[in-house]
Design an enzyme around this catalytic site. Sequence first.
Site, PDB file in Angstrom:
ATOM      1  N   GLU A 290       0.856  -1.206   0.000  1.00 26.08           N
ATOM      2  CA  GLU A 290       0.000   0.000   0.000  1.00 26.08           C
ATOM      3  C   GLU A 290       0.880   1.240   0.000  1.00 26.08           C
ATOM      4  OE1 GLU A 290      -3.686  -1.386   2.572  1.00 26.08           O
ATOM      5  OE2 GLU A 290      -1.876  -1.632   3.754  1.00 26.08           O
ATOM      6  N   CYS A 390     -10.779   0.754   7.651  1.00 26.75           N
ATOM      7  CA  CYS A 390     -10.232   2.017   8.163  1.00 26.75           C
ATOM      8  C   CYS A 390     -10.810   3.229   7.444  1.00 26.75           C
ATOM      9  CB  CYS A 390      -8.709   2.021   8.038  1.00 26.75           C
ATOM     10  SG  CYS A 390      -8.105   1.525   6.426  1.00 26.75           S
TER      11      CYS A 390
END
Lengths: 603, 603
Positions: A290, A390
């Site tokens: 990521e 998230c």
Amino acid sequence: MNNISYRNVNLNKGYWKDKQLLNENVTINSVYDRFYDTGRIEAFKFEYKEGDDKRPHFFWDSDIAKWIEGAAYILNNKSDKELENKIDYIVDLIEKNQLDDGYFNIYFTVVEPGKRFTNRDCHELYCAGHLMEAAVAYFEATGKDKFLKCMEKYAECIEREFMINKTAKFITPGHEEIELALVKMYRCTNNRKYLDMAKFFIDNRGVGSDVEDFIKCFNEKYAQNHLPVREQKTAEGHAVRACYLYSGMCDVAYETKDQELYAACKEIFNDIVNKKMYITGGLGSSHIGESFTMAYDLPNETAYCETCASISMIFFANRMMRFDNNSIYADIIERELYNGALAGVSLDGKSFFYENPLEINLNNHIHNTSTKDKDRLPITQRLEVFDCSCCPPNITRLLASLGDYIYSEDNEVIYINQFIDSKLEKDNKKVIIETNYPQDGLVKIRKENVDTIAIRIPSWCNHFEINSEYELKNGYAYISSNKEIVINFEMKPLLIESNSLVRNNANKVAIQYGPFVYCIESVDNCDNLYQLYIDKNIQYELEFDKFFNANVLKFKGYKKVTSDKLYDFVSNVYEDYIIKAIPYAGYANRGESNMLVWLNYKG
Amino acid sequence: MNNISYRNVNLNKGYWKDKQLLNENVTINSVYDRFYDTGRIEAFKFEYKEGDDKRPHFFWDSDIAKWIEGAAYILNNKSDKELENKIDYIVDLIEKNQLDDGYFNIYFTVVEPGKRFTNRDCHELYCAGHLMEAAVAYFEATGKDKFLKCMEKYAECIEREFMINKTAKFITPGHEEIELALVKMYRCTNNRKYLDMAKFFIDNRGVGSDVEDFIKCFNEKYAQNHLPVREQKTAEGHAVRACYLYSGMCDVAYETKDQELYAACKEIFNDIVNKKMYITGGLGSSHIGESFTMAYDLPNETAYCETCASISMIFFANRMMRFDNNSIYADIIERELYNGALAGVSLDGKSFFYENPLEINLNNHIHNTSTKDKDRLPITQRLEVFDCSCCPPNITRLLASLGDYIYSEDNEVIYINQFIDSKLEKDNKKVIIETNYPQDGLVKIRKENVDTIAIRIPSWCNHFEINSEYELKNGYAYISSNKEIVINFEMKPLLIESNSLVRNNANKVAIQYGPFVYCIESVDNCDNLYQLYIDKNIQYELEFDKFFNANVLKFKGYKKVTSDKLYDFVSNVYEDYIIKAIPYAGYANRGESNMLVWLNYKG
């Protein structure tokens, strides 16, 4: 320059007020419901036993913490007993289940007890940070301090285990977040210990034993361990971790007047903005880790661009602004707000993207036709909740705290950073912004007891008119006149090119209109969007579209005509084609569709 | 139309004669040496015991078989006692170690005895096929029939286990090859049983129990099991397996006059040529399954384009030619010979590419900077041998048998398919081609006892002159004049575009000059090749380059100039830049370099 808090600001009407209302009326509840369904709320009862359904994950605490933080920002502006009760229910459980020594973590209490602070990548300090941010927000909104007290007790526990007795098996967190949270605790409580703790976690990153790889497949850069932070000059690794760290570094640099730390932040900020940021503000070029990758490496279809990364960049830019009265920081915040961050949530406020690519080719999802597995590409429709969820509560807290990003101050100057119809009241100072921005560029500003207003001239704007004398400096127009200020930013479609070192965008342009980056979708155009070309001489029509609550654009463009042959002599034959473009943030709201931001340029 | 065999053709001089000499003097020995080093030769002693080094792989038989086949083609034209001895050494071992019932396979005799014909993907029939092709070639070159007899015995064993007793645990091979090999055996021996066997393996593919997936991660398409072959209309799965199958289908269709089978071949051939072939002739868009993917899906940097796939397409096209006097087949063979296949071997004849991408960005090999693993991209320098070393001996046998592709015949017409300086002698017929092609387009043809010559007009050629009357039909110019024919194909750089449905090549062009597709490399240009643009008005210089033994081109082009900003208003500012292009097949012969076939088009 000082940031002016959302607590001094109210949104009145318009684009972002509508977003806030949707957030208050739909999103906050929808996220709560999905979190309830998945067991995240009831996990705070600490009743999980091995074999039970809904095994708590080690980042669940943070999901709920961010939700509480968002809800707290909403409660700051309006009373909502039901919402407040939901928070109190969770806070009571936190108080009840916090261990006597102050430790609080669902996973490491009910799933892996005894493993407390042994695994650097298990997000304990990250969860702690989000709980602290939530506790501060809830205290500020309601004056209730139960949650804050719990977190102060937890902070002491952390200080003991990491800084005094050093019983923790690692020194700095694998996922940064607690650094900036501790500075919020410091500012809220005036207890300098929290600032010292933040500084401790920042100073110790990239030195000593924590430099070792802690996840098998990643290297030191993944969690910004490759160098002591003051020696870091480039943005590396997991983009959200990185920008949370950089935000914390800014906070500590600001509070401790640490010029070396600020210098590192500035180099890193420039590295992102000049070399590693998508035009949408998206950060993180690869899903592997990521992560940030290399300078100018910005593939569009596989772009990771996590919603949280755009939000974390807003945090970083807003902190950088304090050191430097330059409009670049608010420009970046605008880019993120209207594009990279906003794309993360659907127009109905209920579903979310984790990844925000700049190109979708549905066909490529079945590229490997002779294998059973699909290719790994970002999903093409938003979801209401993720296993790793998230982003949804991060969007919620961002929208609820938009007031944080509109104004800032420096001595007698009030800076207008974002053009959002709103009212600032702080001490005896008052500023009112009236505008339909981003629908058009007309902004009216009234002030009381304010000497000077400094208005950001957006970097996209080539021409503007102000009804008063002004002085232009570092991207802001400074105006001391006492009459109502009327400024009009000329809005027209702009063709934007990438630096020629961005391989994927060679011979392509993106369209920007006001703060919005535009994209084209198959649902409005043809199936194969790469057959379309945009002309260098822009001819367009503008149309307000209620669905997007924004202008859509129709360009005179071309569609490439080719023979049936796979290869042929170059033909230069195109047919006229009207290309319809919508704001990027609105993509994927009308079913699955191919999508493209960077269009072939017929220059 | 009948193919004319390499046995009737001798190359005299020029580009391909040089390649053949390099093949005879360097490549054949270099491949042998590497195969010796890796244990492939000595494996034929059948002395491997568990725990020994150099454990035979189940495809090693085929590597050596292809090497023998290549060596045999060389021996057809010249005596080389040392080379012949090497072959005889292996043939003696084959005879010695062949089992009494005719079975011959190193792996399933010494590594996994007892597992004979139990695993469809373990290449036994593929190895058998290559051994048969080698045996036929060696018999034809030398008249020695020991190897051929062994293979006849093996064929009987296969017939028994697959067709009579049906003791084999599968019906058709996982990797096709034996089908076309059996037809070669049939043509060599006139034993119709081999043709029946080829037909058996073709007829049974995609029906019955063999349809089941036999490799966990792939589906039925991987090995062309998705449909009975006569119902297949598209090229699917592993590209080499596919084209070996399609070649076998052509052979059986031709020998049995099976129109339905030929119709399937034609549909599949068109699917490849019109939708799934790189401009270099490369086949297989994905390394996953080494496979064809979707129509128009031709990514350049991750192109698999196995050298063997280009070679197998030559086989397929050469067989298609028999049914249809159309120049398309020889056009495709030309495309493969000068580009996709030839790129597989280095200019010094010693090292090889397995994959032949159309773009190299060295930087992208370290794209994921925060992980330990590199991205999966084709290698950027040729190697002398691979663990799976199918391509090197495939190149060797192709170059040694180039004579197969120059001429064909149909009644009284001799077709000139490739412009290679050579002499054809068959019965009392004689044709001599004199040319410097591909250095220029001038070709002289003399004939004796031949009524009509039909000369392929290459599809890249827009203008040509012939010194005789001619009739143009399906891409061939038919000439019955008795004087020496002089034909001049105008050669100039051509800008080629892809069908607009090829996403990766939108707004880009490739350069072709004669049969060569060109590429640009950093070593001749700048580091970031995607900064370069080619103008629609071609201005160029031509220069013969000894290193490439071909013309290199220098174009007037542009380099994009941009500001330091990552994003800026479109500038339309370019600086003049001379772009140097080399034949694609010569890429990566001067160290690691970025490389690009499809260039930005400034149209």
